[in-house]
Design a protein around this motif. Structure first.
Motif, PDB file in Angstrom:
ATOM      1  N   GLN A  61     -69.755 -35.651  28.498  1.00 53.56           N
ATOM      2  CA  GLN A  61     -68.421 -35.087  28.285  1.00 53.56           C
ATOM      3  C   GLN A  61     -68.537 -33.890  27.344  1.00 53.56           C
ATOM      4  OE1 GLN A  61     -65.490 -37.785  26.682  1.00 53.56           O
ATOM      5  NE2 GLN A  61     -63.926 -36.186  26.543  1.00 53.56           N
ATOM      6  N   LEU A  62     -68.026 -32.744  27.817  1.00 53.45           N
ATOM      7  CA  LEU A  62     -68.081 -31.505  27.041  1.00 53.45           C
ATOM      8  C   LEU A  62     -66.700 -31.142  26.507  1.00 53.45           C
ATOM      9  CD1 LEU A  62     -70.365 -29.396  29.425  1.00 53.45           C
ATOM     10  CD2 LEU A  62     -71.056 -30.705  27.409  1.00 53.45           C
ATOM     11  N   ARG A  63     -66.697 -30.365  25.423  1.00 50.29           N
ATOM     12  CA  ARG A  63     -65.442 -29.872  24.858  1.00 50.29           C
ATOM     13  C   ARG A  63     -65.133 -28.453  25.309  1.00 50.29           C
ATOM     14  NH1 ARG A  63     -66.627 -30.598  18.705  1.00 50.29           N
ATOM     15  NH2 ARG A  63     -68.726 -30.079  19.489  1.00 50.29           N
ATOM     16  N   ASP A  64     -65.992 -27.881  26.096  1.00 50.78           N
ATOM     17  CA  ASP A  64     -65.859 -26.501  26.580  1.00 50.78           C
ATOM     18  C   ASP A  64     -64.623 -26.390  27.484  1.00 50.78           C
ATOM     19  OD1 ASP A  64     -66.127 -24.038  27.815  1.00 50.78           O
ATOM     20  OD2 ASP A  64     -68.285 -24.225  28.119  1.00 50.78           O
ATOM     21  N   GLU A  65     -63.644 -25.577  27.081  1.00 46.56           N
ATOM     22  CA  GLU A  65     -62.397 -25.458  27.834  1.00 46.56           C
ATOM     23  C   GLU A  65     -62.573 -24.734  29.167  1.00 46.56           C
ATOM     24  OE1 GLU A  65     -59.558 -23.621  25.294  1.00 46.56           O
ATOM     25  OE2 GLU A  65     -59.332 -25.383  23.987  1.00 46.56           O
ATOM     26  N   ALA A  66     -63.720 -24.072  29.351  1.00 42.95           N
ATOM     27  CA  ALA A  66     -63.990 -23.392  30.620  1.00 42.95           C
ATOM     28  C   ALA A  66     -64.636 -24.321  31.636  1.00 42.95           C
ATOM     29  CB  ALA A  66     -64.890 -22.175  30.384  1.00 42.95           C
ATOM     30  N   VAL A  67     -64.861 -25.563  31.248  1.00 48.78           N
ATOM     31  CA  VAL A  67     -65.455 -26.570  32.133  1.00 48.78           C
ATOM     32  C   VAL A  67     -64.337 -27.404  32.762  1.00 48.78           C
ATOM     33  CG1 VAL A  67     -66.884 -28.668  32.178  1.00 48.78           C
ATOM     34  CG2 VAL A  67     -67.644 -26.654  30.893  1.00 48.78           C
ATOM     35  N   SER A  68     -64.462 -27.711  34.048  1.00 52.21           N
ATOM     36  CA  SER A  68     -63.467 -28.526  34.742  1.00 52.21           C
ATOM     37  C   SER A  68     -63.604 -29.991  34.349  1.00 52.21           C
ATOM     38  CB  SER A  68     -63.621 -28.372  36.255  1.00 52.21           C
ATOM     39  OG  SER A  68     -63.329 -27.043  36.655  1.00 52.21           O
ATOM     40  N   ARG A  69     -62.609 -30.774  34.731  1.00 57.01           N
ATOM     41  CA  ARG A  69     -62.570 -32.178  34.308  1.00 57.01           C
ATOM     42  C   ARG A  69     -63.796 -32.955  34.789  1.00 57.01           C
ATOM     43  NH1 ARG A  69     -56.402 -33.672  35.795  1.00 57.01           N
ATOM     44  NH2 ARG A  69     -56.864 -32.172  37.459  1.00 57.01           N
ATOM     45  N   ILE A  70     -64.119 -32.856  36.059  1.00 54.69           N
ATOM     46  CA  ILE A  70     -65.367 -33.425  36.586  1.00 54.69           C
ATOM     47  C   ILE A  70     -66.051 -32.258  37.291  1.00 54.69           C
ATOM     48  CG2 ILE A  70     -66.432 -35.262  37.925  1.00 54.69           C
ATOM     49  CD1 ILE A  70     -63.908 -36.845  37.746  1.00 54.69           C
ATOM     50  N   HIS A  71     -66.904 -31.578  36.590  1.00 56.29           N
ATOM     51  CA  HIS A  71     -67.381 -30.246  36.977  1.00 56.29           C
ATOM     52  C   HIS A  71     -68.591 -30.300  37.900  1.00 56.29           C
ATOM     53  CE1 HIS A  71     -67.508 -25.858  35.731  1.00 56.29           C
ATOM     54  NE2 HIS A  71     -68.658 -25.990  36.385  1.00 56.29           N
ATOM     55  N   LEU A  72     -69.565 -31.126  37.565  1.00 58.63           N
ATOM     56  CA  LEU A  72     -70.870 -31.092  38.227  1.00 58.63           C
ATOM     57  C   LEU A  72     -71.380 -32.509  38.446  1.00 58.63           C
ATOM     58  CD1 LEU A  72     -73.256 -29.110  39.050  1.00 58.63           C
ATOM     59  CD2 LEU A  72     -74.169 -29.533  36.753  1.00 58.63           C
ATOM     60  N   ALA A  73     -71.928 -32.763  39.642  1.00 59.63           N
ATOM     61  CA  ALA A  73     -72.573 -34.047  39.949  1.00 59.63           C
ATOM     62  C   ALA A  73     -74.083 -33.841  39.947  1.00 59.63           C
ATOM     63  CB  ALA A  73     -72.113 -34.576  41.297  1.00 59.63           C
ATOM     64  N   ILE A  74     -74.815 -34.775  39.348  1.00 64.67           N
ATOM     65  CA  ILE A  74     -76.269 -34.657  39.205  1.00 64.67           C
ATOM     66  C   ILE A  74     -76.913 -35.953  39.676  1.00 64.67           C
ATOM     67  CG2 ILE A  74     -78.164 -34.182  37.612  1.00 64.67           C
ATOM     68  CD1 ILE A  74     -76.128 -32.914  35.724  1.00 64.67           C
ATOM     69  N   THR A  75     -77.875 -35.834  40.599  1.00 64.46           N
ATOM     70  CA  THR A  75     -78.556 -37.005  41.152  1.00 64.46           C
ATOM     71  C   THR A  75     -80.062 -36.814  41.044  1.00 64.46           C
ATOM     72  OG1 THR A  75     -76.774 -37.297  42.758  1.00 64.46           O
ATOM     73  CG2 THR A  75     -78.821 -38.478  43.175  1.00 64.46           C
ATOM     74  N   GLY A  91     -67.020 -22.498  38.352  1.00 58.60           N
ATOM     75  CA  GLY A  91     -68.300 -22.559  39.031  1.00 58.60           C
ATOM     76  C   GLY A  91     -69.441 -23.049  38.160  1.00 58.60           C
ATOM     77  N   SER A  92     -70.560 -23.312  38.839  1.00 64.12           N
ATOM     78  CA  SER A  92     -71.823 -23.673  38.186  1.00 64.12           C
ATOM     79  C   SER A  92     -72.850 -22.630  38.603  1.00 64.12           C
ATOM     80  CB  SER A  92     -72.272 -25.075  38.627  1.00 64.12           C
ATOM     81  OG  SER A  92     -71.271 -26.037  38.339  1.00 64.12           O
ATOM     82  N   TRP A  93     -73.719 -22.245  37.657  1.00 63.49           N
ATOM     83  CA  TRP A  93     -74.579 -21.095  37.891  1.00 63.49           C
ATOM     84  C   TRP A  93     -76.024 -21.402  37.518  1.00 63.49           C
ATOM     85  CZ3 TRP A  93     -72.171 -16.618  39.746  1.00 63.49           C
ATOM     86  CH2 TRP A  93     -70.777 -16.664  39.744  1.00 63.49           C
ATOM     87  N   LEU A  94     -76.943 -20.851  38.304  1.00 60.60           N
ATOM     88  CA  LEU A  94     -78.372 -20.905  38.009  1.00 60.60           C
ATOM     89  C   LEU A  94     -78.817 -19.512  37.569  1.00 60.60           C
ATOM     90  CD1 LEU A  94     -79.621 -22.948  41.097  1.00 60.60           C
ATOM     91  CD2 LEU A  94     -79.240 -23.800  38.779  1.00 60.60           C
ATOM     92  N   ALA A  95     -79.596 -19.462  36.524  1.00 66.21           N
ATOM     93  CA  ALA A  95     -80.108 -18.193  35.975  1.00 66.21           C
ATOM     94  C   ALA A  95     -78.978 -17.224  35.635  1.00 66.21           C
ATOM     95  CB  ALA A  95     -81.078 -17.537  36.974  1.00 66.21           C
ATOM     96  N   GLY A  96     -77.773 -17.765  35.428  1.00 71.35           N
ATOM     97  CA  GLY A  96     -76.652 -16.942  35.029  1.00 71.35           C
ATOM     98  C   GLY A  96     -76.097 -16.032  36.099  1.00 71.35           C
ATOM     99  N   GLN A 112     -75.695 -23.271  34.025  1.00 72.51           N
ATOM    100  CA  GLN A 112     -74.538 -22.840  33.240  1.00 72.51           C
ATOM    101  C   GLN A 112     -73.271 -23.410  33.835  1.00 72.51           C
ATOM    102  OE1 GLN A 112     -74.233 -18.641  32.436  1.00 72.51           O
ATOM    103  NE2 GLN A 112     -72.052 -18.782  31.913  1.00 72.51           N
ATOM    104  N   VAL A 113     -72.481 -24.099  33.002  1.00 70.42           N
ATOM    105  CA  VAL A 113     -71.162 -24.594  33.395  1.00 70.42           C
ATOM    106  C   VAL A 113     -70.179 -24.094  32.343  1.00 70.42           C
ATOM    107  CG1 VAL A 113     -72.013 -26.616  34.633  1.00 70.42           C
ATOM    108  CG2 VAL A 113     -71.552 -26.795  32.198  1.00 70.42           C
ATOM    109  N   GLY A 114     -69.152 -23.373  32.784  1.00 73.27           N
ATOM    110  CA  GLY A 114     -68.238 -22.783  31.814  1.00 73.27           C
ATOM    111  C   GLY A 114     -68.993 -21.872  30.875  1.00 73.27           C
ATOM    112  N   ARG A 115     -68.805 -22.079  29.556  1.00 74.83           N
ATOM    113  CA  ARG A 115     -69.522 -21.285  28.551  1.00 74.83           C
ATOM    114  C   ARG A 115     -70.714 -22.058  27.974  1.00 74.83           C
ATOM    115  NH1 ARG A 115     -64.047 -20.898  27.261  1.00 74.83           N
ATOM    116  NH2 ARG A 115     -63.081 -18.895  27.860  1.00 74.83           N
ATOM    117  N   SER A 116     -71.054 -23.145  28.614  1.00 69.87           N
ATOM    118  CA  SER A 116     -72.151 -23.995  28.140  1.00 69.87           C
ATOM    119  C   SER A 116     -73.356 -23.882  29.068  1.00 69.87           C
ATOM    120  CB  SER A 116     -71.698 -25.462  28.071  1.00 69.87           C
ATOM    121  OG  SER A 116     -70.575 -25.612  27.222  1.00 69.87           O
TER     122      SER A 116
END
Length: 456
Positions: A61-75, A91-96, A112-116
């Motif tokens: 759980q992140l406090r970053d306001e630019a991140v969505s409620r359930i932003h990314l799934a990781i398996t 969005g979610s980003w690789l290498a920015g 990268q998710v939001g500003r994190s």
């Protein structure tokens, strides 16, 4: 998120752990926030599926306001880490620079998710997920590790009263799964009530779920017991829960949380004694980010989450399933599962899953089945190919329900449209999405569903 009930996916390693017990292995997952307001936070999880977001209850759980409620799934998988953006706002980003929708990345990748910024990595330590020694659970059958892992999960869950959320594509057997859980529960001899939330008009659904009192509305000439009342002592199965309107989700949340309901226009609460099982073919995490599904209801329903895998993820189950379906159809003597037919079954993506397989076998037993694959030819009883049907013709199979026939027709349309779309755009997914005026992620999932691989 689902605690000890997380289940593995199809591509895990199979190992013998203290023979003769078998298990699926997956590595532990380590998530580290390397930049952002939560920099320095580290989470290590044994879960088969992890979520990153701002919603309480997510794995990280992140406090970053630019991140969505359930932003990314990781398996975590044997060959890498699967990432899936859940229709997040930013969005979610690789290498920015590279926006990801779904990707398989090596351990240690920065995301990268939001500003994190996160580092996702697998650890050397393995987690063993048990496999059932049995090739069936109630009405479900399967010899593949993916299904036997589900059976092991259901064997633990069925005797409890835990709320269960069953996910999976259309035709994967979600209702059979719910029935099998109910039949193995202490409530087996009590009512099993099914409500298809996608098939009932929204203006009637509230009354169907909760009932109504006489005079509650113009046509309410008498009291009516809704599905929750009719399921007292037993199990209620809420199919296609993702179709439930937002205004009814609030009422359902109260029923799930407090185990009480009130009839429409009624003056008193009714205490509930039942088990709740829900199912959906939608990705509810994405629906939450779109504002179409309540996050608190999602977490209340997914105490235990069971993902029914599509047929393309468990080809080892095709032959035993085909034999069972032929027996049920009374056609075992008319169709032989020989190596040629087995190869044909394995070579098809089965976008309609078990329901489509059943209907194909039924037509095969009658001597005229559609070719599996892009051509729309009809196979005659002697095995020869007849002329393709005109594009304007509409083949109707009155031997199946309206719902199944509609799904078959939609499936044929989807495949034909997708193939034409990719031809027009030379396999360019981004261009195809723009031409179709649809979301690129949605288009990619449709292609996966139909087993279509774009050239670019």
């Amino acid at each position: 998120m689902n605690g000890d009930f997380d289940q593995p996916a199809r591509d895990e390693q199979t190992a013998v752990i203290g023979a003769p017990t078998q298990a699926l292995l997956h590595p532990k997952l380590r998530l580290e926030v390397v930049a952002g307001v939560d920099a320095g936070t580290v989470v290590v999880t044994e879960a088969r599926l992890a979520h990153v977001g701002t919603q309480p209850g997510t794995t990280l759980q992140l406090r970053d306001e630019a991140v969505s409620r359930i932003h990314l799934a990781i398996t975590p998988r044997a060959e890498g880490i699967a990432l899936r953006d859940l229709a997040s706002t930013n969005g979610s980003w690789l290498a920015g620079r590279v926006r990801l929708q779904e990707a398989l990345v090596p351990s240690g990748t920065l995301v990268q998710v939001g500003r994190s910024e996160l580092r996702v990595e697998t650890l050397a330590e393995q987690v063993a997920e048990p496999l059932s020694p049995l090739p069936a659970f109630g009405r479900l059958i399967g010899v593949s590790p993916a299904m036997r892992a589900i059976f092991a999960l259901l064997e633990r869950v069925a005797p409890t009263d835990e709320t269960v959320l069953i996910t999976g594509e259309t035709g994967t057997g979600k209702e059979f799964c719910a029935q099998s859980i109910a039949e193995r529960s202490p409530r087996a001899q009590r009512p099993f009530v099914v409500v298809d939330c996608g098939a009932i008009p929204p203006n009637l659904l509230e009354s169907e779920l909760f009932g109504h009192a006489r005079g509650a509305f113009t046509s309410a000439h008498s009291d009516y017991a809704g599905a929750f009342e009719r399921a007292q002592g037993g199990t209620i199965f809420l199919d296609e829960i993702g179709e439930l309107p937002l205004e009814l989700q609030t009422r359902l949340l109260r029923a799930v949380e407090q185990r009480t309901i009130r009839r429409v226009g009624g003056g008193r609460d009714l205490a509930l004694d039942l088990r709740i099982i829900a199912a959906t073919n939608r990705c509810l995490e994405e629906e939450i980010n779109r504002g179409a599904f309540r996050a608190d209801l999602y977490y209340r329903l997914s105490v235990v989450q069971v993902r029914m895998p599509p047929l393309r993820e468990r080809p080892d189950d095709l032959e035993p399933l085909a034999r069972l379906l032929l027996d049920e159809l009374g056609a075992a003597g008319r169709v032989t599962i020989d190596p040629a037919l087995s190869e044909q079954l394995r070579g098809y993506a089965w976008p309609g899953n078990v329901r489509e397989l059943r209907n194909h076998l039924r037509r095969l037993a009658l001597g005229a089945a559609e070719t599996l694959g892009p051509p729309s030819a009809i196979v005659a009883g002697d095995g020869s190919a007849a002329e393709p049907a005109p594009a304007s013709s509409l083949a109707l199979d009155l031997g199946v329900s309206f719902k199944d026939a509609k799904e078959q027709a939609v499936g044929r349309f989807e495949r034909a449209y997708l193939e034409a779309l990719l031809r027009q755009t030379a396999g360019n997914i981004s261009q195809a999405a723009r031409l179709a005026q649809t979301d690129r992620t949605y288009l990619s999932r449709l292609l996966l569903k139909h087993g279509i691989t774009p050239t670019r």
